[in-house]
Design a protein around this motif. Structure first.
Motif, PDB file in Angstrom:
ATOM      1  N   ALA A 173      -6.278 -26.373 -30.407  1.00 26.89           N
ATOM      2  CA  ALA A 173      -6.313 -24.997 -30.908  1.00 26.89           C
ATOM      3  C   ALA A 173      -5.113 -24.199 -30.400  1.00 26.89           C
ATOM      4  O   ALA A 173      -4.526 -23.386 -31.131  1.00 26.89           O
ATOM      5  CB  ALA A 173      -7.620 -24.325 -30.500  1.00 26.89           C
ATOM      6  N   LYS A 174      -4.749 -24.411 -29.132  1.00 27.05           N
ATOM      7  CA  LYS A 174      -3.576 -23.725 -28.582  1.00 27.05           C
ATOM      8  C   LYS A 174      -2.310 -24.109 -29.346  1.00 27.05           C
ATOM      9  O   LYS A 174      -1.450 -23.268 -29.631  1.00 27.05           O
ATOM     10  CB  LYS A 174      -3.415 -24.073 -27.102  1.00 27.05           C
ATOM     11  CG  LYS A 174      -4.314 -23.282 -26.163  1.00 27.05           C
ATOM     12  CD  LYS A 174      -3.903 -21.819 -26.121  1.00 27.05           C
ATOM     13  CE  LYS A 174      -4.647 -21.065 -25.041  1.00 27.05           C
ATOM     14  NZ  LYS A 174      -4.295 -19.610 -25.029  1.00 27.05           N
TER      15      LYS A 174
ATOM     16  N   ARG B  48      -2.180 -22.350 -32.603  1.00 29.41           N
ATOM     17  CA  ARG B  48      -2.061 -20.893 -32.506  1.00 29.41           C
ATOM     18  C   ARG B  48      -0.687 -20.442 -31.977  1.00 29.41           C
ATOM     19  O   ARG B  48      -0.399 -19.246 -31.969  1.00 29.41           O
ATOM     20  CB  ARG B  48      -3.153 -20.346 -31.573  1.00 29.41           C
ATOM     21  CG  ARG B  48      -4.552 -20.435 -32.140  1.00 29.41           C
ATOM     22  CD  ARG B  48      -5.586 -19.996 -31.105  1.00 29.41           C
ATOM     23  NE  ARG B  48      -5.367 -18.630 -30.662  1.00 29.41           N
ATOM     24  CZ  ARG B  48      -5.821 -17.548 -31.287  1.00 29.41           C
ATOM     25  NH1 ARG B  48      -6.518 -17.687 -32.407  1.00 29.41           N
ATOM     26  NH2 ARG B  48      -5.583 -16.334 -30.815  1.00 29.41           N
TER      27      ARG B  48
ATOM     28  N   ASP C 277       2.969 -19.284 -31.806  1.00 30.53           N
ATOM     29  CA  ASP C 277       3.849 -18.641 -32.776  1.00 30.53           C
ATOM     30  C   ASP C 277       5.149 -19.413 -32.975  1.00 30.53           C
ATOM     31  O   ASP C 277       5.763 -19.346 -34.046  1.00 30.53           O
ATOM     32  CB  ASP C 277       4.172 -17.207 -32.329  1.00 30.53           C
ATOM     33  CG  ASP C 277       2.936 -16.319 -32.330  1.00 30.53           C
ATOM     34  OD1 ASP C 277       2.018 -16.583 -33.134  1.00 30.53           O
ATOM     35  OD2 ASP C 277       2.889 -15.358 -31.521  1.00 30.53           O
TER      36      ASP C 277
ATOM     37  N   ASP D 249       2.778 -23.837 -38.787  1.00 31.24           N
ATOM     38  CA  ASP D 249       1.767 -24.757 -39.318  1.00 31.24           C
ATOM     39  C   ASP D 249       2.397 -25.958 -40.005  1.00 31.24           C
ATOM     40  O   ASP D 249       1.798 -27.034 -40.061  1.00 31.24           O
ATOM     41  CB  ASP D 249       0.858 -24.027 -40.313  1.00 31.24           C
ATOM     42  CG  ASP D 249      -0.070 -23.034 -39.622  1.00 31.24           C
ATOM     43  OD1 ASP D 249      -0.453 -23.302 -38.467  1.00 31.24           O
ATOM     44  OD2 ASP D 249      -0.408 -22.005 -40.234  1.00 31.24           O
TER      45      ASP D 249
ATOM     46  N   ARG E  71      -8.398 -23.754 -38.685  1.00 27.63           N
ATOM     47  CA  ARG E  71      -7.692 -24.284 -37.521  1.00 27.63           C
ATOM     48  C   ARG E  71      -8.652 -24.650 -36.401  1.00 27.63           C
ATOM     49  O   ARG E  71      -8.485 -25.673 -35.738  1.00 27.63           O
ATOM     50  CB  ARG E  71      -6.649 -23.263 -37.048  1.00 27.63           C
ATOM     51  CG  ARG E  71      -5.470 -23.129 -38.008  1.00 27.63           C
ATOM     52  CD  ARG E  71      -4.667 -21.869 -37.736  1.00 27.63           C
ATOM     53  NE  ARG E  71      -3.589 -21.739 -38.708  1.00 27.63           N
ATOM     54  CZ  ARG E  71      -3.757 -21.261 -39.945  1.00 27.63           C
ATOM     55  NH1 ARG E  71      -4.967 -20.891 -40.346  1.00 27.63           N
ATOM     56  NH2 ARG E  71      -2.742 -21.167 -40.773  1.00 27.63           N
ATOM     57  N   ARG E  72      -9.657 -23.808 -36.172  1.00 27.95           N
ATOM     58  CA  ARG E  72     -10.626 -24.128 -35.133  1.00 27.95           C
ATOM     59  C   ARG E  72     -11.477 -25.325 -35.542  1.00 27.95           C
ATOM     60  O   ARG E  72     -11.903 -26.113 -34.692  1.00 27.95           O
ATOM     61  CB  ARG E  72     -11.506 -22.911 -34.869  1.00 27.95           C
ATOM     62  CG  ARG E  72     -12.398 -23.062 -33.648  1.00 27.95           C
ATOM     63  CD  ARG E  72     -13.080 -21.758 -33.324  1.00 27.95           C
ATOM     64  NE  ARG E  72     -14.180 -21.966 -32.392  1.00 27.95           N
ATOM     65  CZ  ARG E  72     -15.061 -21.029 -32.069  1.00 27.95           C
ATOM     66  NH1 ARG E  72     -14.957 -19.827 -32.607  1.00 27.95           N
ATOM     67  NH2 ARG E  72     -16.040 -21.276 -31.226  1.00 27.95           N
TER      68      ARG E  72
ATOM     69  N   ALA F 221      -9.139 -19.151 -28.241  1.00 31.52           N
ATOM     70  CA  ALA F 221      -8.995 -17.842 -28.879  1.00 31.52           C
ATOM     71  C   ALA F 221      -9.493 -16.720 -27.983  1.00 31.52           C
ATOM     72  O   ALA F 221      -9.523 -15.560 -28.389  1.00 31.52           O
ATOM     73  CB  ALA F 221      -9.756 -17.825 -30.204  1.00 31.52           C
TER      74      ALA F 221
END
Length: 383
Positions: A135-136, A139, A141, A145, A301-302, A341
């Motif tokens: 997940a990190k 996420r 930036d 993706d 994503r999660r 998150a």
């Protein structure tokens, strides 16, 4: 038992894809049945042997003992369906077979219990940790993706090259082989500095293939690429689920089919696969509709972060012949992805109740399995 597993335990892997509108509910149920059945046929032998032969020493599991164990485990699953508590099928079946085996007069397989306990205790932190890191990654930036999602696809592809299947030709002394191992044997098993070069190259080829395919999809459309990867993940996890779960239904019958009836193991696995495919087609749609709403709230994503550990851990368990609970893996993955998150999204009370219920399932199934066999053997006059 296999029908119940097909209807319940094999459904969650496709829920994220449905929640992301990557596939319809009915089509997902159809694919779950096919993929889980294929996994049962090609990978279910190791788990089935552990459940049927390695939990109790010095006594074979009789037909009546198998009946007692399956009734006990299935009873727990039915209770879970109607009560809403997540009953881990692996815990219920393992406990039931230990109970009936002890009731038969067998000796406890302490070394096997130690291995199972160690693996089961490692699953939550491992699954949660992997989900957190995944997940990190998704996420960050500085990692778009179009790079992060294909990287995960490459990892999954590399693992696929090394999973062992019963349909791949193998030497007489080996039950299953992977694609990478088959290529290596074909090329004479070339080694450099103790490393099998053929295995490395095949693994890299699969990884590059997975990366390239999802990369192209995400470059064209990030949303389409993510949905495609969710569909691929759901497929491989459903396949792995069939391979790990079928042994919970067929394991108690290993001695009956293999020794008393003299039938090859593939016959028993085929019966289990048939039950799984029937359960998936008849019972999975309703569960899929419910679980897909939960995964839709998690986000794509999660959901990916929860499923990647499920695939990896399931394949490790199959390789080691260890029965596992997919509820345990997926719930741990959801919590780990949520922590990335800043919030697990699951209350501490719910986590505590779930863990307590898992422990109660394992201990109570041993007692019930022991008592049920004693009752049936006394009433029927059969030992």
């Amino acid at each position: 038992m296999a029908w119940a597993l097909g209807a319940n335990s094999n459904s969650p892997p496709f829920a994220p894809a449905i929640g992301a509108n990557a596939i319809s509910t009915m089509r997902a149920a159809f694919l779950i049945g096919i993929l889980a059945a294929l996994g049962a046929l090609t990978q279910g032998g190791a788990i089935s042997e552990t459940v049927g032969q390695n939990l109790i020493l010095n006594t074979p599991i009789t037909a009546l003992a198998a009946i007692s164990g399956l009734i006990t485990a299935a009873g727990f699953m039915i209770f879970g369906v109607y009560s809403g508590y997540p009953v881990p099928a692996a815990f219920a079946t393992t406990g039931a077979m230990v109970g009936v085996g002890l009731s038969l007069g067998g000796d406890p397989a302490v070394d096997t219990y130690r291995e199972l306990a160690t693996f089961w205790l490692l699953v939550p932190p491992t699954s949660g940790g992997m989900a957190y890191l995944t997940a990190k990654l998704l996420r960050r930036d500085d990692i778009p993706d179009t790079v992060g999602v294909p990287l995960l696809a490459g990892i999954v592809g590399g693992i696929l090259a090394n999973i062992r299947l019963g349909v791949i030709p193998s030497p007489p002394e080996i039950d299953q082989s992977s694609v990478a191992e088959l290529v290596s044997r074909t090329l004479g098993e070339p080694h450099v500095a103790g490393i099998d070069i053929a295995v490395v190259l095949v693994t890299l080829a699969f990884a590059v293939g997975g990366f390239t395919y999802i990369r192209r999809r995400t470059m064209a459309s990030v949303d389409d690429g993510i949905r495609t990867f969710l569909l691929v993940l759901g497929s491989v996890v459903a396949f792995s689920s069939g391979g790990s779960q079928v042994g919970l239904a067929t394991g108690p019958l290993e001695n009956l089919f293999g020794v008393e009836l003299g039938l090859p193991g593939i016959v028993l696995l085929a019966i289990g696969a048939t039950g799984i495919i029937a359960g998936a087609w008849m019972g999975a749609p309703r569960l899929l509709q419910a679980t897909s709403r939960e995964y839709a709230q998690l986000g794509a994503r999660r959901s990916i972060a929860a499923l990647v550990p499920g695939f990896v851990i399931a394949q490790i368990a199959i390789a080691l012949g260890i029965p596992i609970s997919f509820n345990n893996i997926i719930i741990s993955g959801v919590i780990g992805g949520g922590l990335a998150a800043g919030s697990a999204g699951v209350s501490r009370r719910k986590i505590g109740v779930t863990l307590a219920f898992w422990l109660i399932t394992l201990s109570t199934s041993i007692v019930i399995g022991f008592g049920l066999y004693q009752l049936l053997s006394t009433v029927l006059g059969i030992r």
